[in-house]
Design a protein around this motif. Structure first.
Motif: not given
Length: 349
Positions: A185, A228, A244, A225, A246, A203, A216, A259, A197, A199
């Motif tokens: 990430n 990346i 990216i 996420a 997740g 995110s 996302l 995505c 990235a 989450g």
């Protein structure tokens, strides 16, 4: 040494990219059964690769995954080594995730390890590392006092110094953090720039100068996420291309908002016409157009820079990485499982 493996690797990837099109691909299992959940994977070339995981386990192969040297790092028998960066058959750096932060280094193939960084600050939890050259690396961790933890090395990982981002985006939203899922990430580049990235309940894409919300699925402790991939100056678009992946780890077969991709360095985002088939914890460029993504519900390939994805396996993997010096692709997951992306014809032979 600058760009020492990225330049060579990209040239080889581009040269071999044509072989990926029109050929059926599958994941061949090389080994399984070791009692560890693997999330760290570093592929040096066709022969040398290292993995790291739970129970203090580290694995090394010098013949393309055919045989493995497994080791438990003394004093870290219960550690979660969520990421690893290797630079050859002898030198590697591992990162331990947990209540205390540890980074360790070996220069003798894993026979001996020394602590090069430790931090016992309350709330410390390291999530991922990336190196652009053996000299320059970055490690990121969950927020401490509401600010993301970032540290860098410029001397081969021997010492690390904390980096303090000054822009407002460096302050974490409530419930926002990073996932120690695949070590991917964060991506570091030679000019010192990085892409990170997050989450959770929020995110975002975070750089040295800004933070941008990502479209996302998010707002829960297991969503957002996870990984990346960044391709600077795509051969076709001449732009920075970002993908990216997740989703929601607790609903790993759901492919809604799992995505996104950007062809203008993150200014705007698009969703694939055909997304990966579920939650994905790792994404990696193989060439400027070909990508691989993996997660607990399977493995997917994209041949058009992330716009459409094709599922090639329903097997669970946590991480997938390309070689620094070649276009070889390996994967790793639970129960010590390690796989390799191959042509189906080679599996049949």
């Amino acid at each position: 040494m600058q760009k020492y493996y990225k330049i060579i690797g990209l040239l080889l990837l581009i040269a071999g990219s044509g072989q990926l099109f029109g050929q059926k691909r599958a994941v061949e299992v090389l080994t399984t059964g070791t009692k560890t959940s693997l999330r760290g994977l570093s592929v040096v070339n066709d022969n040398v690769l290292w993995v790291s995981g739970s129970q203090g386990k580290v694995g090394r192969s010098t013949n393309g995954g055919k045989n493995w040297k497994w080791m438990t790092v003394p004093g870290f028998e219960k550690a979660e080594f969520r990421d690893i960066e290797a630079f050859g058959p002898n030198t590697a750096i591992i990162m331990a995730s947990g209540d205390s932060a540890y980074i360790l280094k070996t220069t003798d193939g894993g026979d001996n390890w020394r602590i090069v960084y430790q931090n016992f600050t309350k709330g410390m939890f390291l999530d991922a590392m990336d190196f652009y050259t053996p000299e320059h690396g970055i490690v990121v961790g969950d927020p401490v006092n509401n600010r993301f933890f970032i540290a860098e090395t410029k001397n081969n990982g021997d010492t690390w110094e904390q980096t303090n981002l000054q822009h407002p985006g460096a302050v974490a939203d409530s419930g926002e953090a990073f996932y120690a899922a695949s070590g991917t990430n964060v991506r570091l580049f030679p000019d010192g720039s990085f892409y990170l990235a997050s989450g959770g309940k929020a995110s975002r894409l975070i750089t040295r100068t800004l933070a941008t919300a990502l479209p996302l699925v998010q707002n829960t402790p297991a969503s957002g996420a996870y990984s990346i991939a960044v391709y600077k100056r795509s051969q076709k678009t001449k732009r920075t291309h970002i993908v990216i992946v997740g989703g929601d780890y607790t609903r790993d077969t759901v492919n809604t908002q799992n995505c996104i991709f950007s062809v203008n360095n993150g200014k705007t985002w698009q969703r694939p016409k055909t997304p990966p088939r579920g939650f994905r914890s790792c994404v990696e460029f193989i060439t400027d157009e070909v990508l691989i993504a993996c997660g607990t519900s399977g493995v997917d390939l994209s041949y058009d820079a992330g716009r459409r994805w094709v599922n090639i396996s329903g097997d669970s993997y946590n991480v997938c990485r390309t070689g620094k010096f070649s276009n070889v692709v390996f994967l790793a997951g639970n129960n010590g499982t390690i796989g390799k992306l191959v042509e189906t014809s080679k599996m049949e032979n």
